[in-house]
Motif scaffolding. Structure first.
Motif, PDB file in Angstrom:
ATOM      1  N   ALA A  42       0.845  -1.191   0.000  1.00  0.00           N
ATOM      2  CA  ALA A  42       0.000   0.000   0.000  1.00  0.00           C
ATOM      3  C   ALA A  42       0.883   1.245   0.000  1.00  0.00           C
ATOM      4  O   ALA A  42       2.112   1.166   0.108  1.00  0.00           O
ATOM      5  N   GLU A  43       0.260   2.397  -0.090  1.00  0.00           N
ATOM      6  CA  GLU A  43       1.007   3.644   0.004  1.00  0.00           C
ATOM      7  C   GLU A  43       1.758   3.683   1.338  1.00  0.00           C
ATOM      8  O   GLU A  43       1.200   3.383   2.389  1.00  0.00           O
ATOM      9  N   GLY A  44       3.040   4.001   1.280  1.00  0.00           N
ATOM     10  CA  GLY A  44       3.858   4.018   2.489  1.00  0.00           C
ATOM     11  C   GLY A  44       4.463   2.680   2.851  1.00  0.00           C
ATOM     12  O   GLY A  44       5.168   2.578   3.859  1.00  0.00           O
ATOM     13  N   GLU A  45       4.228   1.651   2.034  1.00  0.00           N
ATOM     14  CA  GLU A  45       4.763   0.322   2.300  1.00  0.00           C
ATOM     15  C   GLU A  45       5.772  -0.088   1.231  1.00  0.00           C
ATOM     16  O   GLU A  45       5.839   0.501   0.153  1.00  0.00           O
ATOM     17  N   VAL A  46       6.555  -1.115   1.556  1.00  0.00           N
ATOM     18  CA  VAL A  46       7.430  -1.760   0.585  1.00  0.00           C
ATOM     19  C   VAL A  46       7.123  -3.254   0.580  1.00  0.00           C
ATOM     20  O   VAL A  46       6.675  -3.815   1.588  1.00  0.00           O
ATOM     21  N   LEU A  47       7.374  -3.880  -0.563  1.00  0.00           N
ATOM     22  CA  LEU A  47       7.265  -5.328  -0.662  1.00  0.00           C
ATOM     23  C   LEU A  47       8.670  -5.899  -0.565  1.00  0.00           C
ATOM     24  O   LEU A  47       9.575  -5.506  -1.309  1.00  0.00           O
ATOM     25  N   ILE A 112      14.148  -5.408  -0.846  1.00  0.00           N
ATOM     26  CA  ILE A 112      12.986  -4.670  -1.335  1.00  0.00           C
ATOM     27  C   ILE A 112      12.849  -4.901  -2.837  1.00  0.00           C
ATOM     28  O   ILE A 112      13.796  -4.705  -3.600  1.00  0.00           O
ATOM     29  N   VAL A 113      11.647  -5.339  -3.256  1.00  0.00           N
ATOM     30  CA  VAL A 113      11.417  -5.610  -4.675  1.00  0.00           C
ATOM     31  C   VAL A 113      10.357  -4.701  -5.281  1.00  0.00           C
ATOM     32  O   VAL A 113      10.197  -4.658  -6.499  1.00  0.00           O
ATOM     33  N   ALA A 114       9.624  -3.976  -4.448  1.00  0.00           N
ATOM     34  CA  ALA A 114       8.610  -3.050  -4.968  1.00  0.00           C
ATOM     35  C   ALA A 114       8.255  -2.064  -3.860  1.00  0.00           C
ATOM     36  O   ALA A 114       8.414  -2.366  -2.674  1.00  0.00           O
ATOM     37  N   ASP A 150       0.878  -9.829  15.170  1.00  0.00           N
ATOM     38  CA  ASP A 150      -0.266  -8.937  14.967  1.00  0.00           C
ATOM     39  C   ASP A 150      -0.551  -8.683  13.490  1.00  0.00           C
ATOM     40  O   ASP A 150      -1.634  -8.217  13.141  1.00  0.00           O
ATOM     41  N   ARG A 151       0.421  -8.967  12.636  1.00  0.00           N
ATOM     42  CA  ARG A 151       0.270  -8.791  11.193  1.00  0.00           C
ATOM     43  C   ARG A 151       1.112  -9.865  10.507  1.00  0.00           C
ATOM     44  O   ARG A 151       2.021 -10.434  11.113  1.00  0.00           O
ATOM     45  N   ASP A 152       0.796 -10.157   9.248  1.00  0.00           N
ATOM     46  CA  ASP A 152       1.516 -11.209   8.526  1.00  0.00           C
ATOM     47  C   ASP A 152       3.014 -10.948   8.535  1.00  0.00           C
ATOM     48  O   ASP A 152       3.480  -9.815   8.367  1.00  0.00           O
ATOM     49  N   GLY A 153       3.767 -12.050   8.729  1.00  0.00           N
ATOM     50  CA  GLY A 153       5.199 -11.950   8.882  1.00  0.00           C
ATOM     51  C   GLY A 153       5.997 -12.663   7.816  1.00  0.00           C
ATOM     52  O   GLY A 153       5.572 -12.790   6.656  1.00  0.00           O
ATOM     53  N   ALA A 154       7.160 -13.189   8.217  1.00  0.00           N
ATOM     54  CA  ALA A 154       8.218 -13.573   7.280  1.00  0.00           C
ATOM     55  C   ALA A 154       8.250 -15.052   6.907  1.00  0.00           C
ATOM     56  O   ALA A 154       9.132 -15.457   6.150  1.00  0.00           O
ATOM     57  N   PHE A 155       7.308 -15.863   7.394  1.00  0.00           N
ATOM     58  CA  PHE A 155       7.309 -17.272   6.995  1.00  0.00           C
ATOM     59  C   PHE A 155       6.622 -17.416   5.640  1.00  0.00           C
ATOM     60  O   PHE A 155       5.607 -18.104   5.487  1.00  0.00           O
ATOM     61  N   ALA A 156       7.198 -16.754   4.660  1.00  0.00           N
ATOM     62  CA  ALA A 156       6.621 -16.694   3.308  1.00  0.00           C
ATOM     63  C   ALA A 156       7.708 -16.204   2.366  1.00  0.00           C
ATOM     64  O   ALA A 156       8.805 -15.810   2.788  1.00  0.00           O
ATOM     65  N   GLN A 157       7.392 -16.215   1.074  1.00  0.00           N
ATOM     66  CA  GLN A 157       8.360 -15.712   0.103  1.00  0.00           C
ATOM     67  C   GLN A 157       8.398 -14.187   0.048  1.00  0.00           C
ATOM     68  O   GLN A 157       9.421 -13.613  -0.346  1.00  0.00           O
ATOM     69  N   PHE A 158       7.299 -13.540   0.442  1.00  0.00           N
ATOM     70  CA  PHE A 158       7.233 -12.084   0.415  1.00  0.00           C
ATOM     71  C   PHE A 158       6.446 -11.579   1.611  1.00  0.00           C
ATOM     72  O   PHE A 158       5.575 -12.273   2.144  1.00  0.00           O
ATOM     73  N   PRO A 369      11.576 -21.002  -0.445  1.00  0.00           N
ATOM     74  CA  PRO A 369      11.986 -21.358  -1.813  1.00  0.00           C
ATOM     75  C   PRO A 369      12.257 -20.091  -2.607  1.00  0.00           C
ATOM     76  O   PRO A 369      11.667 -19.043  -2.367  1.00  0.00           O
ATOM     77  N   GLU A 370      13.165 -20.189  -3.561  1.00  0.00           N
ATOM     78  CA  GLU A 370      13.527 -19.031  -4.365  1.00  0.00           C
ATOM     79  C   GLU A 370      12.327 -18.544  -5.169  1.00  0.00           C
ATOM     80  O   GLU A 370      11.563 -19.338  -5.721  1.00  0.00           O
ATOM     81  N   ALA A 371      12.152 -17.245  -5.203  1.00  0.00           N
ATOM     82  CA  ALA A 371      11.013 -16.661  -5.903  1.00  0.00           C
ATOM     83  C   ALA A 371      11.418 -16.213  -7.309  1.00  0.00           C
ATOM     84  O   ALA A 371      12.496 -15.681  -7.527  1.00  0.00           O
ATOM     85  N   LEU A 372      10.541 -16.439  -8.261  1.00  0.00           N
ATOM     86  CA  LEU A 372      10.781 -16.012  -9.636  1.00  0.00           C
ATOM     87  C   LEU A 372       9.979 -14.777  -9.996  1.00  0.00           C
ATOM     88  O   LEU A 372      10.231 -14.130 -11.003  1.00  0.00           O
ATOM     89  N   TYR A 373       8.973 -14.487  -9.201  1.00  0.00           N
ATOM     90  CA  TYR A 373       8.082 -13.376  -9.500  1.00  0.00           C
ATOM     91  C   TYR A 373       7.925 -12.510  -8.274  1.00  0.00           C
ATOM     92  O   TYR A 373       8.171 -12.938  -7.148  1.00  0.00           O
ATOM     93  N   TYR A 374       7.456 -11.303  -8.499  1.00  0.00           N
ATOM     94  CA  TYR A 374       7.016 -10.494  -7.372  1.00  0.00           C
ATOM     95  C   TYR A 374       5.739  -9.805  -7.744  1.00  0.00           C
ATOM     96  O   TYR A 374       5.353  -9.735  -8.897  1.00  0.00           O
TER      97      TYR A 374
END
Length: 374
Positions: A42-47, A112-114, A150-158, A369-374
């Motif tokens: 969202a605005e003010g965030e990074v992926l 940071i990818v986006a 309290d919010r989604d964290g890092a056990f994911a690819q993004f 796992p290595e990510a190919l997309y974002y």
């Protein structure tokens, strides 16, 4: 050395990622390897593409609902007692109820990818650590929002986070080594700062071989303090190697040191040994805690507290200087990571089981796992 990652290709609308979704309170069966949408910043965030994610007590405690006032046992006992239960305790999370289903994971090294609308595009490609303790109402308030609780964290690819919570770090550490830092060392630095430790301080550190305890040992020694580490016999040599001046078993601390012999106790174990820890403190001494893996209910003689003029400090909300300071310590080579073992993300249950065995020194890390997309 940092991992070299190929550039990501842009994702199509609706692109998904691999994540561990904790579906509710309970045992390891509540950890599901899932395909979920990649978050849109969202605005003010990074992926951030997650390169490595640490394993902590907090994820286990959150899944178990251990923070509920109805739970009276330590983390390991609770893991056995509560694992078969699937109900969500309304007060079982960091801030009342945990928002299940949830992607846990407080520790994130990523890049940071986006960026969200209006964000700083120059940050794309930067390797970062995410500050897990977010002060949503500013540093004048103790209100917090924790990554992975309290919010989604890092056990994911993004993961998508506020831009100001992603801190660029310039060092030659590996991604896995960096992922040992945020939660454990942030918690440790916050306690050390709040206790006002200096080169004149004599400090007892319980659980000195664990993630937070081993970080405390390093951070106290960085300030020139005298460290008495408490650890099991099998781990004592490794605690000495971290810089501890004395290493003792928990049951022998009071007899070996004597009453009123130390300035500060930093204790994330608590449980039945709590009274002995207060006995160790000199008059005017300070007791600091941010956890209670040995048991949250303790016996306190109020006369010990007020007659000795003790200060008891609870530390959850991190002060503003904590995370920037850690980044500077890393970049100046003043601390070192304690990477105990690395697991693939989909082996999270195995990692948490081994984590609870407490046979390791330092931190476990998961690699998505290595990510190919974002």
């Amino acid at each position: 050395m940092p991992t070299n990652h190929p550039p990501l290709r842009s994702a199509d609308a609706g692109q998904t990622m691999t994540a561990i979704v904790t579906t509710g309170g309970g045992g390891y069966d509540r950890l599901e390897v899932s395909r979920v949408p990649i978050p849109v910043p969202a605005e003010g965030e990074v992926l951030v593409q997650v390169l490595a994610a640490g394993v902590n007590n907090t994820e286990i405690n959150t899944r178990l609902g251990w923070y509920s006032s109805s739970v009276a046992t330590g983390t390991n006992d609770a893991a056995e007692d509560l694992s078969g239960q699937t109900s969500t305790r309304p007060d079982g999370g960091w801030n009342t109820a945990t928002p299940f289903p949830l992607i846990q994971g407080a520790d994130c090294c990523g890049r940071i990818v986006a960026v969200g609308r209006g964000g700083d595009e120059s940050k794309v490609g930067a390797r970062v650590l995410i500050r897990p303790c977010m002060r949503t109402q500013g540093f004048s308030s103790m209100e917090t929002s924790w990554l992975g609780s309290d919010r989604d964290g890092a056990f994911a690819q993004f993961v998508a986070v506020p831009e100001h919570e992603a801190f660029t770090v310039d060092c030659d550490w590996s991604d896995a080594e960096l992922a040992t830092i945020p939660c454990a060392y942030g918690t440790a630095e916050n306690m050390v700062r709040r206790a006002g430790i200096t080169s004149e301080s004599r400090v007892v550190v319980t659980g000195a071989s664990g993630g937070v305890g081993s970080a405390v040992v390093q951070l106290v020694k960085r300030r020139g303090g005298h460290v008495v580490g408490i650890a099991s016999e099998a781990k004592q040599d490794r605690v000495r190697a971290l810089g501890a001046d004395i290493v003792l078993g928990r049951d022998e601390a009071l007899s070996a040191l004597g009453a009123e012999s130390v300035d500060v106790v930093i204790d994330n174990v608590a449980g039945t040994s709590f009274p002995a820890m207060l006995s160790l403190l000199k008059r005017g001494g300070t007791y600091v805690s941010s956890g209670a893996i040995g048991g949250p209910l303790v016996e306190l003689d109020m006369r010990t507290l007020y007659l000795k003029n003790l200060t008891l400090i609870g530390c959850t909300a991190w002060d503003a200087a904590v995370f920037p300071s850690l980044i500077s310590y890393i970049e100046r080579g003043e601390i070192r990571p304690l990477l105990a073992k690395v697991f693939p993300l989909n082996q999270i249950a195995d990692a948490q089981r081994e984590f609870l065995d407490k046979a390791h020194v330092g931190n476990f890390v998961l690699i998505p796992p290595e990510a190919l997309y974002y």
